[in-house]
Motif scaffolding. Structure first.
Motif, short mmCIF file in Angstrom:
data_model
loop_
_atom_site.label_atom_id
_atom_site.label_comp_id
_atom_site.label_asym_id
_atom_site.label_seq_id
_atom_site.Cartn_x
_atom_site.Cartn_y
_atom_site.Cartn_z
N ILE A 42 58.72 61.21 -11.70
CA ILE A 42 59.69 60.20 -11.22
C ILE A 42 60.93 60.90 -10.73
CG2 ILE A 42 61.29 58.48 -11.93
CD1 ILE A 42 59.19 57.85 -14.41
N VAL A 43 61.21 60.60 -9.48
CA VAL A 43 62.45 61.22 -9.02
C VAL A 43 63.62 60.08 -9.19
CG1 VAL A 43 63.69 61.82 -6.76
CG2 VAL A 43 61.16 62.36 -7.06
N ALA A 44 64.51 60.83 -9.95
CA ALA A 44 65.92 59.83 -10.42
C ALA A 44 67.15 60.75 -9.80
CB ALA A 44 65.74 59.38 -11.53
N ALA A 45 66.93 61.42 -8.85
CA ALA A 45 67.96 62.37 -8.56
C ALA A 45 69.19 62.13 -7.89
CB ALA A 45 67.49 63.77 -7.92
N GLY A 46 69.51 60.75 -7.69
CA GLY A 46 70.58 60.18 -7.35
C GLY A 46 70.50 60.04 -5.71
N GLY A 47 71.53 59.61 -4.98
CA GLY A 47 71.75 59.51 -3.64
C GLY A 47 72.01 60.86 -2.80
N PHE A 48 72.52 60.45 -1.58
CA PHE A 48 72.86 61.77 -0.60
C PHE A 48 74.49 62.00 -0.71
CE2 PHE A 48 71.47 58.63 2.31
CZ PHE A 48 72.47 58.85 3.02
N ASN A 49 75.21 60.67 -0.84
CA ASN A 49 76.53 60.91 -0.44
C ASN A 49 77.46 61.88 -0.87
OD1 ASN A 49 75.50 58.30 0.61
ND2 ASN A 49 77.56 57.71 0.87
N GLY A 50 76.94 62.88 -1.86
CA GLY A 50 77.66 63.88 -2.32
C GLY A 50 77.59 65.06 -1.21
N ASN A 51 76.95 64.91 -0.24
CA ASN A 51 76.66 65.82 0.84
C ASN A 51 77.26 65.27 2.09
OD1 ASN A 51 75.59 67.27 2.94
ND2 ASN A 51 73.55 67.67 2.15
N ILE A 52 78.63 65.62 2.48
CA ILE A 52 79.48 64.79 3.47
C ILE A 52 78.69 65.41 4.85
CG2 ILE A 52 81.60 64.73 4.44
CD1 ILE A 52 81.30 63.50 1.66
N GLU A 53 78.08 66.41 5.07
CA GLU A 53 77.47 66.57 6.31
C GLU A 53 76.42 65.51 6.27
OE1 GLU A 53 78.41 68.07 9.05
OE2 GLU A 53 80.04 68.53 7.41
N MET A 99 51.25 70.25 -21.46
CA MET A 99 51.74 69.61 -20.16
C MET A 99 52.41 68.42 -20.37
SD MET A 99 49.53 69.28 -16.67
CE MET A 99 49.11 67.33 -16.49
N PRO A 100 53.61 68.14 -19.95
CA PRO A 100 54.11 66.85 -20.13
C PRO A 100 53.31 65.59 -19.34
CG PRO A 100 55.47 67.88 -18.43
CD PRO A 100 54.31 68.93 -19.00
N ASP A 101 53.35 64.32 -19.95
CA ASP A 101 52.53 63.47 -19.22
C ASP A 101 53.39 62.96 -17.88
OD1 ASP A 101 50.76 62.73 -21.30
OD2 ASP A 101 52.30 61.87 -22.38
N VAL A 102 54.87 62.99 -17.91
CA VAL A 102 55.67 62.53 -16.93
C VAL A 102 56.77 63.74 -16.71
CG1 VAL A 102 57.10 60.77 -16.05
CG2 VAL A 102 55.08 60.41 -16.98
N ILE A 103 57.17 64.19 -15.51
CA ILE A 103 58.53 64.94 -15.21
C ILE A 103 59.37 63.51 -14.76
CG2 ILE A 103 59.43 66.51 -13.84
CD1 ILE A 103 56.98 67.98 -14.04
N VAL A 104 60.58 63.60 -15.33
CA VAL A 104 61.61 62.94 -14.60
C VAL A 104 62.56 63.72 -14.05
CG1 VAL A 104 63.58 61.18 -15.21
CG2 VAL A 104 61.38 61.00 -16.39
N ILE A 105 62.74 63.72 -12.97
CA ILE A 105 63.70 64.60 -11.95
C ILE A 105 65.29 63.73 -12.11
CG2 ILE A 105 64.25 66.07 -10.12
CD1 ILE A 105 61.38 65.80 -9.35
N GLY A 106 66.23 64.36 -12.86
CA GLY A 106 67.56 63.82 -12.65
C GLY A 106 67.84 63.06 -14.10
N GLY A 107 68.89 63.82 -14.54
CA GLY A 107 69.33 62.88 -15.75
C GLY A 107 70.80 62.01 -15.70
N GLY A 108 70.76 61.34 -14.53
CA GLY A 108 71.65 60.35 -14.41
C GLY A 108 70.93 58.82 -15.12
N ILE A 109 71.84 57.83 -15.21
CA ILE A 109 71.41 56.74 -15.85
C ILE A 109 69.82 55.82 -15.49
CG2 ILE A 109 72.36 54.86 -14.15
CD1 ILE A 109 73.41 53.37 -16.93
N ALA A 110 69.69 56.29 -14.27
CA ALA A 110 68.17 55.94 -13.97
C ALA A 110 66.93 56.85 -14.59
CB ALA A 110 68.05 55.89 -12.20
N GLY A 111 67.36 58.15 -14.64
CA GLY A 111 66.39 58.95 -15.28
C GLY A 111 66.40 58.92 -16.96
N ILE A 112 67.71 58.24 -17.41
CA ILE A 112 67.57 58.26 -18.85
C ILE A 112 66.94 56.91 -19.24
CG2 ILE A 112 69.21 57.64 -20.66
CD1 ILE A 112 71.29 59.51 -19.25
#
Ligand SMILES: Cc1cc2nc3c(=O)[nH]c(=O)nc-3n(C[C@H](O)[C@H](O)[C@H](O)COP(=O)(O)OP(=O)(O)OC[C@H]3O[C@@H](n4cnc5c(N)ncnc54)[C@H](O)[C@@H]3O)c2cc1C
Length: 532
Positions: free
Chosen positions: A200-211, A1-14
């Protein structure tokens, strides 16, 4: 089991993963996209970072301090001091960005253009008192590339498990603590459930979802425009915001968005409604859908992006036109991001200088020949015909456009000492800063015969950044509605509104997005490492 899961491979997750490896933790990074797109939005970004008290500022004769930066930040963002966590993060950012963002990047071999840009100077609310936008030599492409290389070449690389094509859908809990996440694999739709000590949630914002952008549209902007282009990540859809809310995490300031007023359709779209955000030329006349100059205060970029959006949205049709000629376009037209700035992205000094001195012919050709929102005419009659053809009606009046351009040009003919036009006053003012002088024409007439052909650009609102998000404390722990940290859960980057669920407030001084992702990503990684 990993110690930490990072969700999202953007700059914050990296950045979070780098800190976790430094601390010797086992990290599982889950990214929905393909390995080619590792780096998220940062890879496509222009790479401008808000920094305070840097060598570039000192060499340019700028004295800047965290106190000055904080005062600007609070005023421009209209930050409410009683809004605890956004305010605390704003303060932390201006205090810490010099060392924990700027110096940290320089140590990794990342450098900046010699002259910081002076963006968001403020209009009715004070903005940046001094230039602070430090552009990475190589753009965000270099920034993300270097950090990814550091991650892959890390001495403890064997403790990192990178998995692409993994769409996280929800968080797992046990006794009120987050213990992992669940989702599906994009290629075979196989479900997965994974556990870890911290997430750690680093999955970005929501502005790619125009609705979703429409749903959270700020009341200051009236009704959302019928066309909103997409300038964010296709997977910035708010899915993880819902997942965090489902385990009791607090989402705040979702109506505080950083959208832009000068979006055009991408000539080679890679997602639905794919838009490009132009840096709108200051010497162009900004017109409404009828071809009337927007006023009485003309629209000029570099002062208050939010105001530009509000002004365009206040129109009967919520898009606008910019009228210019080839000479203005060559000198001033630019597109935000790495893709349309190849000389900076690829670190080609000569090409960069050539574009600055003689105009960016490549960009001009690309836009006028491939972007459907650009129309070109030898004279105003031809241009207005094409504007109307593009709109699909006769709303643009040739007489109005002619009168507007002639009266503006006549002001210029009278000579600088008699200029009595707010746009000309602001052009004179921005040209006093060397970073802008080289990129801004000196009172260029629109109808000057040898400056043509004439160009009109139809510009839509383009969605970009979520300024609000998951509320976090100064350790990047996600807080619940009672203000208590949710055990095992951290958030960083745009997902966390760049810290605290909205550290910019209503307006951003620019460059605090990448900077905020780096700082919050690092802090989330350090804090999660300390508790596993
Ligand atoms: C063209 C452009 C120019 C820009 N220029 C600048 C600039 O000059 N200065 C500045 O400060 N900012 C700039 N920005 C903004 C900045 O790039 C972003 O705000 C920042 O990179 C966001 O980073 P992030 O890591 O928080 O999120 P992202 O980069 O969005 O990364 C999040 C990652 O999470 C993944 N993900 C999403 N959902 C899931 C899921 N369900 N499961 C698994 N993975 C998921 C995504 O695929 C993505 O890779 C620019 C943005 C663009 C588009």
């Amino acid at each position: 089991m990993p110690d930490v899961i990072v969700i999202g491979g953007g700059i914050a997750g990296i950045c979070a993963a780098l800190e976790l490896l430094d601390a010797g933790r086992r990290v599982l990074l889950l990214e929905r996209d393909t390995a080619d797109n590792f780096g998220g939005l940062a890879k496509d970004s222009f790479g401008g970072i808000f920094l305070v008290g840097t060598p570039e500022q000192r060499r340019a004769g700028i004295r800047d301090t965290p106190d000055l930066a904080l005062a600007d930040w609070q005023a421009f963002g209209e930050l409410d001091a009683t809004d605890r966590w956004p305010s605390a993060w704003a303060e932390a950012y201006v205090q810490r960005c010099h060392d924990e963002v700027g110096v940290w990047l320089r140590r990794r071999g990342i450098g900046f253009l010699p002259v910081p840009h002076w963006v968001e100077r403020g209009l009715f609310t004070p903005g940046n008192s001094v230039p602070r936008f430090h552009i990475v030599w190589g753009t965000g492409h270099e920034l993300a590339g270097r950090l990814i290389a550091d991650l892959k070449g890390h001495p403890k690389r064997d403790r990192l498990d990178l998995r692409f094509g993994q769409r996280v859908e929800r968080l797992l809990t046990s006794n009120g603590a987050v213990t992992g996440c669940a989702g599906v694999s994009e290629d075979d739709q196989r479900p997965f459930e994974l556990n870890a000590g911290n997430v750690i949630v680093a999955a970005g914002g929501f502005n790619g979802n125009i609705e979703r952008v429409r749903q959270h549209w700020h009341r200051d902007w009236g009704a959302p425009p019928p066309v909103i282009l997409n300038g964010s990540h296709p997977y910035a859809d708010g899915r993880l915001h819902d997942a965090v809310a489902a385990v009791g995490g607090r989402l705040t300031h979702l109506d505080a968005m950083w959208n832009y007023a000068a979006g055009v359709r991408h000539p080679r779209p890679r997602k639905s409604g794919h838009g490009l955000s132009l840096v709108p030329p200051r010497s162009a006349l900004w017109l409404n859908w009828r071809g009337e100059r927007i006023g009485p205060m003309p629209l000029v970029t570099g002062f208050d992006t939010r105001d530009l959006v509000a002004r365009v949205c206040a129109g009967q049709r919520q898009y606008s036109w910019q009228l210019m000629n080839r000479r203005i376009a060559l000198k001033e037209l630019a597109v935000s991001g790495a893709e349309f700035n190849p000389s900076i992205r690829d670190k080609k000094k000569l090409a960069f200088l050539r574009d600055l001195l003689f105009g960016n012919r490549w960009l001009y050709e690309q836009m006028v020949s491939c972007c459907e929102d650009f129309v070109v005419g030898r004279d105003l009659t031809e241009l207005v015909d094409k504007m109307n053809a593009l709109q699909g009606d006769d709303a643009v009046s040739l007489d109005t456009v002619r009168r507007t351009a002639e009266s503006y040009d006549a002001q210029i003919d009278r000579g600088e000492s008699l200029h009595n036009d707010e746009q000309l006053r602001r052009i004179a003012y921005v040209r006093r800063w060397k970073g802008d002088r080289i990129r801004t024409c000196k009172f260029q007439k629109i109808l000057e015969p040898n400056a043509g052909p004439l160009i009109a650009v139809r510009e839509y609102i383009i969605s970009r950044k979520s300024l609000g998000g998951m509320q976090t404390d100064l350790q990047s722990r996600v807080l619940d509605d009672a203000g208590q940290p949710i055990s095992g859960l951290y958030a960083a980057g745009e997902a966390a509104g760049f810290g605290g669920g909205g550290m910019h407030g209503l307006r951003a001084l620019e460059g605090g997005f990448l900077g905020g992702c780096i700082l919050t990503g690092r802090i989330a990684g350090q804090a999660a490492a300390a508790t596993t």
